[in-house]
Design a protein around this motif. Structure first.
Motif, PDB file in Angstrom:
ATOM      1  N   VAL A   1       0.867  -1.182   0.000  1.00 36.32           N
ATOM      2  CA  VAL A   1       0.000   0.000   0.000  1.00 36.32           C
ATOM      3  C   VAL A   1       0.896   1.221   0.000  1.00 36.32           C
ATOM      4  CG1 VAL A   1      -1.736   1.307   1.282  1.00 36.32           C
ATOM      5  CG2 VAL A   1      -1.848  -1.179   1.219  1.00 36.32           C
ATOM      6  N   THR A   2       0.559   2.185  -0.842  1.00 36.29           N
ATOM      7  CA  THR A   2       1.350   3.401  -0.915  1.00 36.29           C
ATOM      8  C   THR A   2       0.432   4.613  -0.829  1.00 36.29           C
ATOM      9  OG1 THR A   2       2.892   4.695  -2.249  1.00 36.29           O
ATOM     10  CG2 THR A   2       1.329   3.359  -3.458  1.00 36.29           C
TER      11      THR A   2
ATOM     12  N   LYS B   1       6.954  -3.537 -13.791  1.00 36.57           N
ATOM     13  CA  LYS B   1       5.564  -3.407 -14.230  1.00 36.57           C
ATOM     14  C   LYS B   1       4.687  -3.999 -13.147  1.00 36.57           C
ATOM     15  CE  LYS B   1       5.758  -1.591 -18.312  1.00 36.57           C
ATOM     16  NZ  LYS B   1       5.062  -0.416 -18.692  1.00 36.57           N
ATOM     17  N   GLN B   2       3.722  -3.226 -12.682  1.00 38.26           N
ATOM     18  CA  GLN B   2       2.847  -3.673 -11.617  1.00 38.26           C
ATOM     19  C   GLN B   2       1.431  -3.190 -11.865  1.00 38.26           C
ATOM     20  OE1 GLN B   2       4.883  -1.929  -8.277  1.00 38.26           O
ATOM     21  NE2 GLN B   2       5.932  -3.848  -7.837  1.00 38.26           N
TER      22      GLN B   2
ATOM     23  N   VAL C   1       0.099  -4.399  -6.672  1.00 37.55           N
ATOM     24  CA  VAL C   1       0.237  -5.842  -6.686  1.00 37.55           C
ATOM     25  C   VAL C   1       1.175  -6.215  -7.819  1.00 37.55           C
ATOM     26  CG1 VAL C   1      -0.996  -8.021  -6.882  1.00 37.55           C
ATOM     27  CG2 VAL C   1      -2.141  -6.055  -5.887  1.00 37.55           C
ATOM     28  N   ASN C   2       2.172  -7.048  -7.551  1.00 36.69           N
ATOM     29  CA  ASN C   2       3.070  -7.517  -8.603  1.00 36.69           C
ATOM     30  C   ASN C   2       2.335  -8.533  -9.473  1.00 36.69           C
ATOM     31  OD1 ASN C   2       5.344  -6.079  -7.688  1.00 36.69           O
ATOM     32  ND2 ASN C   2       5.720  -7.627  -6.147  1.00 36.69           N
ATOM     33  N   VAL C   3       2.275  -8.256 -10.758  1.00 33.24           N
ATOM     34  CA  VAL C   3       1.614  -9.140 -11.710  1.00 33.24           C
ATOM     35  C   VAL C   3       2.460  -9.193 -12.969  1.00 33.24           C
ATOM     36  CG1 VAL C   3      -0.455  -9.507 -13.106  1.00 33.24           C
ATOM     37  CG2 VAL C   3      -0.661  -8.554 -10.836  1.00 33.24           C
ATOM     38  N   GLY C   4       2.701 -10.379 -13.498  1.00 33.80           N
ATOM     39  CA  GLY C   4       3.461 -10.516 -14.722  1.00 33.80           C
ATOM     40  C   GLY C   4       2.692  -9.999 -15.920  1.00 33.80           C
TER      41      GLY C   4
END
Length: 171
Positions: free
Chosen positions: A114-115, A146-147, A161-164
């Motif tokens: 969270v930022t 890339k997120q 969220v880290n997503v490919g």
């Protein structure tokens, strides 16, 4: 003569808690019979003598309540609750879909952060596979990766969220 029955409308509202009182305020709301949601995530804490996994609030000093107009006073009279969150001069509401998206993210094994940064809108996407399938959001460049960023505009924060890249489609 038929009487018109007025049905109560229940909406999700973000509320601000006193510092470090999220869990106690959540429990107090539940004890009053009110519907509440406190998004928690597990993280490892380091003390001088040990490490321990603990559940921490995802968004510090925030939780969500689903109440009717007449129950708002009861929420404010709950120990640990500071105030409702306002957006453009009115009490902010959260769409049911955003609450469900939060729950989905927290039940997945995704790396969540969270930022408070004000992330600029980017390309709209939908996740097409994996634990977060069906989730929509915006692409951003953050720390050279890339997120997916889901903007919770009425809270003034974003969830990253880290997503490919192979798992997303443009909308």
């Amino acid at each position: 003569m038929a009487q018109s029955l007025k049905t109560e409308v229940f909406e999700w509202y973000p509320v601000c808690t006193l510092p470090r009182a999220e869990k106690k305020a959540y429990q107090a709301l539940i004890n009053k019979g009110l519907q509440a949601y406190l998004p928690l995530h597990r993280q490892q804490k380091q003390w001088s003598d040990r490490k321990k996994w603990v559940e921490e609030p995802l968004i510090k000093s925030y939780l969500f309540v689903r109440v009717s107009e007449r129950q708002k006073t009861e929420v404010l009279m709950t120990k640990g609750i500071s105030r409702f969150i306002y957006f453009s001069g009115a009490i902010a509401t959260m769409p049911e879909r955003q609450i469900e998206d939060l729950k989905l993210m927290l039940t997945s094994s995704a790396d969540i952060e969270v930022t408070q940064e004000d992330l600029q809108p980017g390309e709209k996407i939908v996740i097409k596979a994996g634990a977060l399938k069906g989730l929509t959001g915006e692409i951003i460049s953050y720390r050279s990766q890339k997120q997916l960023a889901l903007r919770l505009e009425k809270l003034g924060c974003s969830i990253i969220v880290n997503v490919g890249a192979a798992l997303i489609d443009r909308i």
